[in-house]
Design an enzyme around this catalytic site. Structure first.
Site, PDB file in Angstrom:
ATOM      1  N   CYS A   1      41.228 -37.452 123.521  1.00  0.00           N
ATOM      2  CA  CYS A   1      40.780 -36.627 124.192  1.00  0.00           C
ATOM      3  C   CYS A   1      39.289 -36.976 124.650  1.00  0.00           C
ATOM      4  O   CYS A   1      38.459 -37.363 123.834  1.00  0.00           O
ATOM      5  CB  CYS A   1      40.595 -35.210 123.536  1.00  0.00           C
ATOM      6  SG  CYS A   1      39.811 -34.038 124.949  1.00  0.00           S
ATOM      7  N   LEU A   2      39.131 -37.341 126.119  1.00  0.00           N
ATOM      8  CA  LEU A   2      37.833 -37.660 126.461  1.00  0.00           C
ATOM      9  C   LEU A   2      36.716 -36.643 126.180  1.00  0.00           C
ATOM     10  O   LEU A   2      35.494 -37.298 126.005  1.00  0.00           O
ATOM     11  CB  LEU A   2      37.737 -37.685 128.139  1.00  0.00           C
ATOM     12  CG  LEU A   2      38.937 -38.881 128.707  1.00  0.00           C
ATOM     13  CD1 LEU A   2      38.820 -38.996 130.091  1.00  0.00           C
ATOM     14  CD2 LEU A   2      38.666 -40.051 127.896  1.00  0.00           C
TER      15      LEU A   2
ATOM     16  N   HIS B   1      48.739 -30.819 126.850  1.00  0.00           N
ATOM     17  CA  HIS B   1      47.426 -31.168 126.291  1.00  0.00           C
ATOM     18  C   HIS B   1      46.435 -30.607 127.324  1.00  0.00           C
ATOM     19  O   HIS B   1      45.558 -29.985 127.068  1.00  0.00           O
ATOM     20  CB  HIS B   1      47.122 -32.572 126.022  1.00  0.00           C
ATOM     21  CG  HIS B   1      45.703 -33.135 125.736  1.00  0.00           C
ATOM     22  ND1 HIS B   1      45.294 -33.590 124.424  1.00  0.00           N
ATOM     23  CD2 HIS B   1      44.391 -32.943 126.385  1.00  0.00           C
ATOM     24  CE1 HIS B   1      44.071 -33.949 124.249  1.00  0.00           C
ATOM     25  NE2 HIS B   1      43.684 -33.549 125.492  1.00  0.00           N
ATOM     26  N   GLU B   2      46.750 -31.112 128.650  1.00  0.00           N
ATOM     27  CA  GLU B   2      45.766 -30.730 129.574  1.00  0.00           C
ATOM     28  C   GLU B   2      46.022 -29.324 130.132  1.00  0.00           C
ATOM     29  O   GLU B   2      45.024 -28.390 130.051  1.00  0.00           O
ATOM     30  CB  GLU B   2      46.288 -31.316 130.953  1.00  0.00           C
ATOM     31  CG  GLU B   2      46.010 -32.814 130.880  1.00  0.00           C
ATOM     32  CD  GLU B   2      44.759 -33.422 130.213  1.00  0.00           C
ATOM     33  OE1 GLU B   2      43.703 -32.587 130.496  1.00  0.00           O
ATOM     34  OE2 GLU B   2      44.707 -34.309 129.504  1.00  0.00           O
TER      35      GLU B   2
ATOM     36  N   GLN C   1      36.818 -30.037 131.920  1.00  0.00           N
ATOM     37  CA  GLN C   1      36.196 -31.194 131.000  1.00  0.00           C
ATOM     38  C   GLN C   1      34.947 -31.627 131.969  1.00  0.00           C
ATOM     39  O   GLN C   1      34.435 -32.642 131.144  1.00  0.00           O
ATOM     40  CB  GLN C   1      37.443 -32.142 131.020  1.00  0.00           C
ATOM     41  CG  GLN C   1      38.380 -31.918 129.663  1.00  0.00           C
ATOM     42  CD  GLN C   1      39.140 -33.063 129.449  1.00  0.00           C
ATOM     43  OE1 GLN C   1      40.115 -32.964 129.985  1.00  0.00           O
ATOM     44  NE2 GLN C   1      38.986 -34.024 128.412  1.00  0.00           N
TER      45      GLN C   1
ATOM     46  N   GLY D   1      44.828 -38.452 131.403  1.00  0.00           N
ATOM     47  CA  GLY D   1      44.813 -36.942 131.903  1.00  0.00           C
ATOM     48  C   GLY D   1      43.270 -36.255 131.884  1.00  0.00           C
ATOM     49  O   GLY D   1      42.536 -36.700 130.979  1.00  0.00           O
TER      50      GLY D   1
ATOM     51  N   HIS E   1      43.841 -27.290 127.505  1.00  0.00           N
ATOM     52  CA  HIS E   1      42.481 -27.405 128.066  1.00  0.00           C
ATOM     53  C   HIS E   1      42.294 -26.010 129.020  1.00  0.00           C
ATOM     54  O   HIS E   1      40.996 -25.403 128.930  1.00  0.00           O
ATOM     55  CB  HIS E   1      42.062 -28.596 128.847  1.00  0.00           C
ATOM     56  CG  HIS E   1      41.662 -29.718 127.821  1.00  0.00           C
ATOM     57  ND1 HIS E   1      40.489 -29.545 127.079  1.00  0.00           N
ATOM     58  CD2 HIS E   1      41.956 -30.987 127.981  1.00  0.00           C
ATOM     59  CE1 HIS E   1      40.675 -30.741 126.395  1.00  0.00           C
ATOM     60  NE2 HIS E   1      41.248 -31.641 127.050  1.00  0.00           N
TER      61      HIS E   1
END
Ligand code: ZN
Length: 192
Positions: free
Chosen positions: A96-97, A138-139, A51, A46, A142
């Protein structure tokens, strides 16, 4: 199609609530393409637009790309809103990236209902559970400027403090290029 550097979790763009998308133009279609490329390259499932430094309410999700058992299609969610959270909570490990090298257990509701628009401005409403529900939550966090470590228990947060300090200073190099909190470019780790 291009790979875009992923912003470090301490960069201000990840602490700010994103703006709604008001128009779908060629630029937005290209952005979505680049987000999928960047996410696949970084082995994520995701990615939120902020991000990669774009403060817009937009996420891409593709669990099936790396999970053969998962049958769901890739998803592009424009202006997503969670309309329902189930009462039952479960724990699962997240990464998480934007937070390289950290994985930790987060409690979240098991099921959500989310409404969003696709690239044709068609509205969708879906119910998601398990991993898809988790990635959506999660996204969308963000998009609202919330990082997953903010949802850890106080003890887990404390244990993570030293590592987060190192990440803030760019001392963990990821397998994909990143932008550090001060805007510096950090190349991908060549060894892997
Ligand atoms: Zn993330």
């Amino acid at each position: 199609m291009s790979i875009i550097p992923v912003y470090n979790c301490f960069h201000p763009v990840l602490k700010k609530k994103t703006e709604p998308v008001t128009e779908i133009d060629d630029g937005l279609v290209k952005l979505v393409d680049d987000m999928f490329d960047t996410m696949h390259k970084a082995e994520g499932i995701g990615l939120a637009a902020n991000q990669i430094g774009v403060s817009k309410s937009l996420v891409v999700i593709d669990i099936g790309y790396y999970n053969e058992k998962y049958k769901g299609p890739p998803l592009t969610m424009i202006n997503p809103v969670i309309e329902y959270f189930s009462d039952d909570i479960y724990e699962y490990e997240e990464g998480c990236l934007s937070i390289p090298s950290v994985r930790d257990v987060v409690e979240r509701p098991k099921i959500v209902q989310v409404s969003f628009y696709d690239l044709n401005m068609k509205e969708h409403k879906i119910e998601a559970d398990n991993l898809l529900s988790r990635v959506i939550q999660h996204e969308i966090d963000h998009l609202n400027g919330i990082l997953f470590y903010e949802r850890l228990t106080p003890l887990r947060k404390t244990l993570l403090k030293g590592k987060l300090k190192k990440i803030e200073k760019g001392q963990y190099q990821a397998d994909y290029p990143m932008i550090l909190p001060d805007g510096t470019f950090l190349p991908a780790n060549k060894k892997s």
